[in-house]
Design a protein around this motif. Structure first.
Motif, PDB file in Angstrom:
ATOM      1  N   GLY A   1      35.665  47.572  39.326  1.00  0.00           N
ATOM      2  CA  GLY A   1      35.200  46.606  39.457  1.00  0.00           C
ATOM      3  C   GLY A   1      35.999  45.427  40.238  1.00  0.00           C
ATOM      4  N   LYS A   2      35.225  44.506  41.138  1.00  0.00           N
ATOM      5  CA  LYS A   2      35.900  43.502  41.683  1.00  0.00           C
ATOM      6  C   LYS A   2      35.387  42.256  40.848  1.00  0.00           C
ATOM      7  CE  LYS A   2      37.078  45.660  45.961  1.00  0.00           C
ATOM      8  NZ  LYS A   2      36.706  45.548  47.595  1.00  0.00           N
ATOM      9  N   GLY A   3      36.310  41.047  41.258  1.00  0.00           N
ATOM     10  CA  GLY A   3      35.740  39.954  40.642  1.00  0.00           C
ATOM     11  C   GLY A   3      36.843  38.707  40.915  1.00  0.00           C
ATOM     12  N   SER A   4      36.405  37.548  40.547  1.00  0.00           N
ATOM     13  CA  SER A   4      37.244  36.276  40.902  1.00  0.00           C
ATOM     14  C   SER A   4      38.530  36.328  39.933  1.00  0.00           C
ATOM     15  CB  SER A   4      36.622  35.164  40.665  1.00  0.00           C
ATOM     16  OG  SER A   4      35.927  34.908  39.427  1.00  0.00           O
ATOM     17  N   SER A   5      38.526  37.085  38.772  1.00  0.00           N
ATOM     18  CA  SER A   5      39.426  37.053  37.824  1.00  0.00           C
ATOM     19  C   SER A   5      39.573  38.599  37.286  1.00  0.00           C
ATOM     20  CB  SER A   5      39.343  36.150  36.706  1.00  0.00           C
ATOM     21  OG  SER A   5      37.978  36.400  35.972  1.00  0.00           O
ATOM     22  N   VAL A   6      40.599  38.767  36.686  1.00  0.00           N
ATOM     23  CA  VAL A   6      40.929  40.266  36.074  1.00  0.00           C
ATOM     24  C   VAL A   6      39.618  40.287  34.889  1.00  0.00           C
ATOM     25  CG1 VAL A   6      42.120  41.597  34.582  1.00  0.00           C
ATOM     26  CG2 VAL A   6      43.396  40.349  36.764  1.00  0.00           C
ATOM     27  N   SER A   7      39.308  39.306  34.218  1.00  0.00           N
ATOM     28  CA  SER A   7      38.311  39.501  33.229  1.00  0.00           C
ATOM     29  C   SER A   7      36.886  39.717  33.825  1.00  0.00           C
ATOM     30  CB  SER A   7      38.342  38.407  32.251  1.00  0.00           C
ATOM     31  OG  SER A   7      37.955  37.190  33.026  1.00  0.00           O
TER      32      SER A   7
ATOM     33  N   ALA B   1      43.347  53.795  29.988  1.00  0.00           N
ATOM     34  CA  ALA B   1      44.458  53.107  31.021  1.00  0.00           C
ATOM     35  C   ALA B   1      43.461  52.236  32.130  1.00  0.00           C
ATOM     36  CB  ALA B   1      45.117  54.240  31.991  1.00  0.00           C
ATOM     37  N   ILE B   2      44.097  51.414  32.740  1.00  0.00           N
ATOM     38  CA  ILE B   2      43.628  50.612  33.549  1.00  0.00           C
ATOM     39  C   ILE B   2      44.705  50.371  34.766  1.00  0.00           C
ATOM     40  CG2 ILE B   2      41.993  49.414  32.102  1.00  0.00           C
ATOM     41  CD1 ILE B   2      43.773  46.702  32.153  1.00  0.00           C
ATOM     42  N   GLU B   3      44.219  50.290  36.017  1.00  0.00           N
ATOM     43  CA  GLU B   3      44.783  49.884  36.974  1.00  0.00           C
ATOM     44  C   GLU B   3      44.491  48.708  37.643  1.00  0.00           C
ATOM     45  OE1 GLU B   3      46.364  52.132  41.177  1.00  0.00           O
ATOM     46  OE2 GLU B   3      45.105  52.995  39.952  1.00  0.00           O
ATOM     47  N   LEU B   4      45.282  47.764  37.976  1.00  0.00           N
ATOM     48  CA  LEU B   4      45.097  46.655  38.544  1.00  0.00           C
ATOM     49  C   LEU B   4      45.397  46.499  40.078  1.00  0.00           C
ATOM     50  CD1 LEU B   4      46.252  44.153  35.538  1.00  0.00           C
ATOM     51  CD2 LEU B   4      44.172  45.109  35.978  1.00  0.00           C
ATOM     52  N   ARG B   5      44.784  45.940  40.791  1.00  0.00           N
ATOM     53  CA  ARG B   5      45.055  45.796  42.334  1.00  0.00           C
ATOM     54  C   ARG B   5      44.800  44.491  42.988  1.00  0.00           C
ATOM     55  NH1 ARG B   5      42.540  51.346  44.908  1.00  0.00           N
ATOM     56  NH2 ARG B   5      43.389  52.850  43.537  1.00  0.00           N
ATOM     57  N   SER B   6      45.240  44.044  44.102  1.00  0.00           N
ATOM     58  CA  SER B   6      44.816  43.000  44.696  1.00  0.00           C
ATOM     59  C   SER B   6      44.602  41.636  44.093  1.00  0.00           C
ATOM     60  CB  SER B   6      43.620  43.206  45.419  1.00  0.00           C
ATOM     61  OG  SER B   6      43.443  44.507  46.342  1.00  0.00           O
ATOM     62  N   PRO B   7      45.667  40.912  43.631  1.00  0.00           N
ATOM     63  CA  PRO B   7      45.679  39.652  42.890  1.00  0.00           C
ATOM     64  C   PRO B   7      44.676  38.686  43.239  1.00  0.00           C
ATOM     65  CG  PRO B   7      47.934  40.218  43.442  1.00  0.00           C
ATOM     66  CD  PRO B   7      46.980  41.355  44.256  1.00  0.00           C
ATOM     67  N   ASP B   8      44.630  38.610  44.830  1.00  0.00           N
ATOM     68  CA  ASP B   8      43.892  37.627  45.374  1.00  0.00           C
ATOM     69  C   ASP B   8      42.226  37.826  45.120  1.00  0.00           C
ATOM     70  OD1 ASP B   8      46.030  36.235  46.464  1.00  0.00           O
ATOM     71  OD2 ASP B   8      45.840  37.073  48.146  1.00  0.00           O
TER      72      ASP B   8
ATOM     73  N   PRO C   1      40.951  40.208  42.550  1.00  0.00           N
ATOM     74  CA  PRO C   1      41.277  41.378  41.409  1.00  0.00           C
ATOM     75  C   PRO C   1      40.233  42.503  41.460  1.00  0.00           C
ATOM     76  CG  PRO C   1      41.668  39.150  40.521  1.00  0.00           C
ATOM     77  CD  PRO C   1      40.826  38.901  41.622  1.00  0.00           C
ATOM     78  N   THR C   2      40.907  43.669  41.342  1.00  0.00           N
ATOM     79  CA  THR C   2      40.165  44.600  41.217  1.00  0.00           C
ATOM     80  C   THR C   2      40.488  45.685  40.179  1.00  0.00           C
ATOM     81  OG1 THR C   2      39.713  45.080  43.845  1.00  0.00           O
ATOM     82  CG2 THR C   2      39.642  46.974  42.412  1.00  0.00           C
ATOM     83  N   VAL C   3      39.824  46.124  39.366  1.00  0.00           N
ATOM     84  CA  VAL C   3      40.402  46.957  37.953  1.00  0.00           C
ATOM     85  C   VAL C   3      39.709  48.524  38.239  1.00  0.00           C
ATOM     86  CG1 VAL C   3      40.347  47.099  35.388  1.00  0.00           C
ATOM     87  CG2 VAL C   3      40.516  44.977  36.673  1.00  0.00           C
ATOM     88  N   LEU C   4      40.507  49.201  37.951  1.00  0.00           N
ATOM     89  CA  LEU C   4      39.905  50.949  37.768  1.00  0.00           C
ATOM     90  C   LEU C   4      40.197  51.212  36.387  1.00  0.00           C
ATOM     91  CD1 LEU C   4      41.269  50.450  40.989  1.00  0.00           C
ATOM     92  CD2 LEU C   4      41.386  52.903  40.932  1.00  0.00           C
TER      93      LEU C   4
END
Length: 312
Positions: free
Chosen positions: A60-66, A35-42, A44-47
């Protein structure tokens, strides 16, 4: 003349061992995510959740989901594999726009579950194996309409641009009408139950009526449509077989389906049980002169619950 090339037994065994070793190394160097959880669209953070730990293994955080996924792989120390992903959860409906790209980029299974969280619910400390099992059980029991990543993407591509998305709440699972960017409405328990009947994918094994309870042995739903002078009329014919008070069961199913129609088509012009394809199939010439929004605003709806033996 045919020629046969013979390999020494020792050489053949060595080749097999080398191939096996390569495969083992490849598996060992991968982290298989559940599973992955997505947060903060501005930002993006992925758990990340795997199949072994009872909580998130990294984020992880980044400028995009990928980019966030790539950054999350660093502390894991392995190449991430999302092909067996069972759940995508996100707190902000704006992540809906990312689902199609995620499916293509990471070759996600079309059967992957999707859920939007409410009331600040997070899966960071949750056992996602339990969460996925609870979601599937709710669907199996007919408490929640069946849906998955493929179904949600398909519904978003329709004229209404809406899909039914499971909603995680403090009390369990519900459902909501969502676009790719917004959560239009959280549905009432009656509407959620009604959609189980109208979508025709899963039914409750047993449900309460005014006279007691009714046990379902089989059920099937068919939609039909006709043009009226002031709009369209859609009928949901439900063919039911089971044990209990049939008339009481019929009244309860009708009540639930009417609630589902009212909270989806009537109020939000949402199509989450294939009404538009039914209109195009049975009222093609009239739909050529109309559009979904107009048709939804002029739609009449009725439910007919019939004994299963009366089904043609």
């Amino acid at each position: 003349m045919k020629y046969t090339i013979a390999f020494p037994a020792g050489l053949t065994a060595a080749v097999l061992l080398l191939c096996t070793g390569c495969a083992a190394t490849q598996v060992r160097d991968r982290a298989y995510l559940q599973a992955i959880e997505l947060r903060s669209p501005d930002t993006p953070t992925v758990l990340l959740h795997d199949f072994h730990e009872s909580k998130a293994i990294a984020y992880g955080k980044g400028s995009s989901v990928s980019q966030a996924v790539a950054n999350a792989a660093v502390p894991v120390g392995k190449t991430l594999f999302l092909g067996h992903l069972e759940l995508i959860a996100y707190e902000n409906p704006a992540f809906g726009e990312q689902l199609d790209d995620l499916m293509q980029q990471y070759r996600l299974s079309p059967a992957c579950k999707v859920a939007c969280s409410a009331d600040g619910i997070t899966l960071a400390q949750e056992d996602t194996t339990k969460t996925v099992e609870q979601l599937r059980q709710a669907e199996h029991a007919g408490q929640l309409p069946e849906t998955d990543l493929f179904t949600i993407l398909r519904e978003w591509d329709t004229a209404s641009g809406t899909a039914l998305v499971p909603l995680m709440t403090e009390d369990g699972f519900s459902a909501a009408i969502a676009t790719k960017t917004n959560l239009s409405a959280a549905l009432s328990p009656d509407a959620v139950s009604g959609l189980c009947w109208l979508r025709g994918d899963n039914y409750p094994e047993q449900f309460s009526t005014e006279s007691g309870s009714y046990t379902v042995s089989s059920a099937k739903t068919q939609l039909s449509a006709e043009k009226l002078p002031d709009g369209f009329h859609v009928t949901a014919a439900i063919f039911l077989e089971g044990e209990g008070d049939f008339e009481a069961a019929s009244q309860e199913i009708t009540r639930l389906c009417q609630a589902a129609f009212r909270e989806t088509v009537s109020e939000y012009h949402a199509d989450v049980f294939d009404v538009e394809p039914c209109l195009w199939s049975q009222c093609y010439k009239d739909m050529e002169q109309s559009d979904w929004k107009t048709a939804a605003g002029q739609m009449h709806f009725s439910v007919q619950v019939n004994p299963h033996k009366n089904m043609l």
